[in-house]
Design a protein around this motif. Sequence first.
Motif, PDB file in Angstrom:
ATOM      1  N   PRO A  24       0.809  -1.121  -0.126  1.00 33.52           N
ATOM      2  CA  PRO A  24      -0.186   0.133   0.058  1.00 33.52           C
ATOM      3  C   PRO A  24       0.892   1.295   0.207  1.00 33.52           C
ATOM      4  N   ASP A  25       0.216   2.266  -0.686  1.00 33.50           N
ATOM      5  CA  ASP A  25       1.003   3.523  -0.578  1.00 33.50           C
ATOM      6  C   ASP A  25       0.316   4.190   0.741  1.00 33.50           C
ATOM      7  N   ALA A  26       1.262   4.711   1.734  1.00 33.86           N
ATOM      8  CA  ALA A  26       0.895   5.388   2.763  1.00 33.86           C
ATOM      9  C   ALA A  26       0.082   6.614   2.350  1.00 33.86           C
ATOM     10  N   ARG A  27      -0.731   7.092   3.554  1.00 36.75           N
ATOM     11  CA  ARG A  27      -1.429   8.329   3.241  1.00 36.75           C
ATOM     12  C   ARG A  27      -0.519   9.416   2.803  1.00 36.75           C
ATOM     13  N   ALA A  28      -0.904  10.399   1.781  1.00 26.52           N
ATOM     14  CA  ALA A  28      -0.100  11.506   1.369  1.00 26.52           C
ATOM     15  C   ALA A  28       1.048  11.177   0.552  1.00 26.52           C
ATOM     16  N   TYR A  29       1.343   9.699   0.325  1.00 26.59           N
ATOM     17  CA  TYR A  29       2.114   9.294  -0.593  1.00 26.59           C
ATOM     18  C   TYR A  29       1.760   8.599  -1.860  1.00 26.59           C
ATOM     19  N   GLY A  30       2.542   8.468  -2.984  1.00 24.30           N
ATOM     20  CA  GLY A  30       2.348   7.862  -4.059  1.00 24.30           C
ATOM     21  C   GLY A  30       0.803   8.095  -4.444  1.00 24.30           C
ATOM     22  N   ARG A  31      -0.080   6.853  -4.659  1.00 24.19           N
ATOM     23  CA  ARG A  31      -1.288   7.190  -5.155  1.00 24.19           C
ATOM     24  C   ARG A  31      -2.547   7.326  -3.967  1.00 24.19           C
ATOM     25  N   SER A  32      -2.074   7.639  -2.956  1.00 20.82           N
ATOM     26  CA  SER A  32      -3.032   7.493  -1.900  1.00 20.82           C
ATOM     27  C   SER A  32      -3.100   9.072  -1.547  1.00 20.82           C
ATOM     28  N   GLU A  35      -3.044  15.129   2.942  1.00 22.03           N
ATOM     29  CA  GLU A  35      -2.078  16.039   3.041  1.00 22.03           C
ATOM     30  C   GLU A  35      -0.661  15.728   3.951  1.00 22.03           C
ATOM     31  N   TYR A  36      -1.109  14.849   4.950  1.00 19.28           N
ATOM     32  CA  TYR A  36      -0.259  14.495   6.079  1.00 19.28           C
ATOM     33  C   TYR A  36      -0.213  12.879   6.161  1.00 19.28           C
ATOM     34  N   MET A  37       0.857  12.459   6.136  1.00 16.57           N
ATOM     35  CA  MET A  37       1.182  11.129   6.541  1.00 16.57           C
ATOM     36  C   MET A  37       0.111  10.567   7.501  1.00 16.57           C
ATOM     37  N   GLY A  38      -0.413   9.315   7.158  1.00 14.54           N
ATOM     38  CA  GLY A  38      -1.297   8.776   8.161  1.00 14.54           C
ATOM     39  C   GLY A  38      -0.873   8.059   9.356  1.00 14.54           C
ATOM     40  N   ARG A  39      -1.780   7.551  10.171  1.00 16.13           N
ATOM     41  CA  ARG A  39      -1.431   6.944  11.411  1.00 16.13           C
ATOM     42  C   ARG A  39      -1.491   5.294  11.207  1.00 16.13           C
ATOM     43  N   GLU A  40      -1.289   4.777  12.506  1.00 18.26           N
ATOM     44  CA  GLU A  40      -1.166   3.369  12.408  1.00 18.26           C
ATOM     45  C   GLU A  40      -2.409   2.606  12.098  1.00 18.26           C
ATOM     46  N   ASP A  41      -3.709   3.401  12.352  1.00 18.49           N
ATOM     47  CA  ASP A  41      -4.861   2.916  12.079  1.00 18.49           C
ATOM     48  C   ASP A  41      -5.111   2.700  10.590  1.00 18.49           C
ATOM     49  N   ASP A  42      -4.464   3.404   9.687  1.00 20.05           N
ATOM     50  CA  ASP A  42      -4.589   3.122   8.284  1.00 20.05           C
ATOM     51  C   ASP A  42      -4.187   1.920   8.032  1.00 20.05           C
ATOM     52  N   ILE A  43      -3.079   1.378   8.475  1.00 16.51           N
ATOM     53  CA  ILE A  43      -2.599   0.045   8.565  1.00 16.51           C
ATOM     54  C   ILE A  43      -3.544  -1.125   8.792  1.00 16.51           C
ATOM     55  N   LEU A  44      -4.287  -0.752   9.925  1.00 14.42           N
ATOM     56  CA  LEU A  44      -5.256  -1.869  10.294  1.00 14.42           C
ATOM     57  C   LEU A  44      -6.224  -1.836   9.260  1.00 14.42           C
ATOM     58  N   ARG A  45      -6.710  -0.818   8.670  1.00 12.25           N
ATOM     59  CA  ARG A  45      -7.640  -0.748   7.752  1.00 12.25           C
ATOM     60  C   ARG A  45      -7.125  -1.592   6.390  1.00 12.25           C
ATOM     61  N   TRP A  46      -5.809  -1.613   6.083  1.00 16.96           N
ATOM     62  CA  TRP A  46      -5.238  -2.445   4.965  1.00 16.96           C
ATOM     63  C   TRP A  46      -5.350  -3.861   5.351  1.00 16.96           C
ATOM     64  N   ILE A  47      -5.104  -4.197   6.629  1.00 17.99           N
ATOM     65  CA  ILE A  47      -5.186  -5.323   7.126  1.00 17.99           C
ATOM     66  C   ILE A  47      -6.344  -6.265   6.881  1.00 17.99           C
ATOM     67  N   LYS A  48      -7.407  -5.258   7.442  1.00 16.54           N
ATOM     68  CA  LYS A  48      -8.984  -5.916   7.445  1.00 16.54           C
ATOM     69  C   LYS A  48      -9.292  -6.054   5.863  1.00 16.54           C
ATOM     70  N   LYS A  49      -9.074  -5.196   4.825  1.00 18.72           N
ATOM     71  CA  LYS A  49      -9.167  -5.157   3.448  1.00 18.72           C
ATOM     72  C   LYS A  49      -8.446  -6.572   2.928  1.00 18.72           C
ATOM     73  N   ALA A  50      -7.164  -6.861   3.257  1.00 15.60           N
ATOM     74  CA  ALA A  50      -6.634  -7.819   3.004  1.00 15.60           C
ATOM     75  C   ALA A  50      -7.287  -9.311   3.343  1.00 15.60           C
ATOM     76  N   ALA A  72       5.052  -0.083  11.783  1.00 16.78           N
ATOM     77  CA  ALA A  72       4.911  -1.364  11.936  1.00 16.78           C
ATOM     78  C   ALA A  72       4.867  -1.680  13.521  1.00 16.78           C
ATOM     79  N   MET A  73       5.939  -1.090  14.357  1.00 21.82           N
ATOM     80  CA  MET A  73       5.895  -1.217  15.556  1.00 21.82           C
ATOM     81  C   MET A  73       4.907  -0.315  16.278  1.00 21.82           C
ATOM     82  N   MET A  74       4.014   0.351  15.797  1.00 23.95           N
ATOM     83  CA  MET A  74       2.979   1.260  16.439  1.00 23.95           C
ATOM     84  C   MET A  74       1.903   0.476  16.049  1.00 23.95           C
ATOM     85  N   VAL A  75       1.866  -0.325  15.017  1.00 22.99           N
ATOM     86  CA  VAL A  75       0.577  -1.077  14.739  1.00 22.99           C
ATOM     87  C   VAL A  75       0.623  -2.375  15.528  1.00 22.99           C
ATOM     88  N   SER A  76       1.724  -2.858  16.030  1.00 25.17           N
ATOM     89  CA  SER A  76       1.865  -3.811  16.943  1.00 25.17           C
ATOM     90  C   SER A  76       1.172  -3.922  18.300  1.00 25.17           C
TER      91      SER A  76
END
Length: 211
Positions: A24-32, A35-50, A72-76
């Motif tokens: 995935p492209d993190a929030r505010a990077y690449g195709r996502s 304006e500001y980089m996302g937090r760890e809950d964005d990764i949780l959403r990707w996990i649930k989508k996967a 990754a550490m903060m998501v843990s």
Amino acid sequence: MSDGDSMAGFAKMFYDLGYNVLLPDARAYGRSSGEYMGREDDILRWIKKAIGYTGDETQIVVMGQSMGGATAMMVSGLKLPEQVKAFIEDCGYSSVKEEVEYQAGNLFDLPKVIRKPLIKTMSGINRIENGFFLKRASSDKQLRKNTRPFLFIHGGKDHFVPTEMVHQNYAATNAPKFLWIAPLAGHAMSYPMYKNKYRQVIKDFLKKYIR
């Protein structure tokens, strides 16, 4: 300052080891968007989508490098689906506050008497813009909540995220944990400099916890 495509080398490594890969492209990077980089809950959403895409029997390993390693550490430390089995981080910092303090001296040679009020001001601005003070973005704080196996990787010559930070992160979690220091590697250079060893470390770690 990179997106999912910059992790292509890692994707190839995991693919060759037999894994499916989501980049995935993190929030505010690449195709996502954003304006500001996302937090760890964005990764949780990707996990649930996967999980929704691959099914309840899937097994997930979260891996990130540098800021992605810190993510990754903060998501843990979040409440995660049971399908998340393990984590791998490469050269992530212990907290945003500590990294900013370090870089203020390392990159800009600012004396300590200036660093503290500067960082306090930055933290206040971030609270207004993003809703949290810098000290909240703490890898080691989240690692204390982690219960899943964790592999820590860091370059022995990392002067951007100092190597001592990985020891702080390693000490913070009581879950099964493993640490590999790539002796001569600078920041984010462990894989390019030690490809065969890096791959073997990953392989040995995952075979303990992934069917």
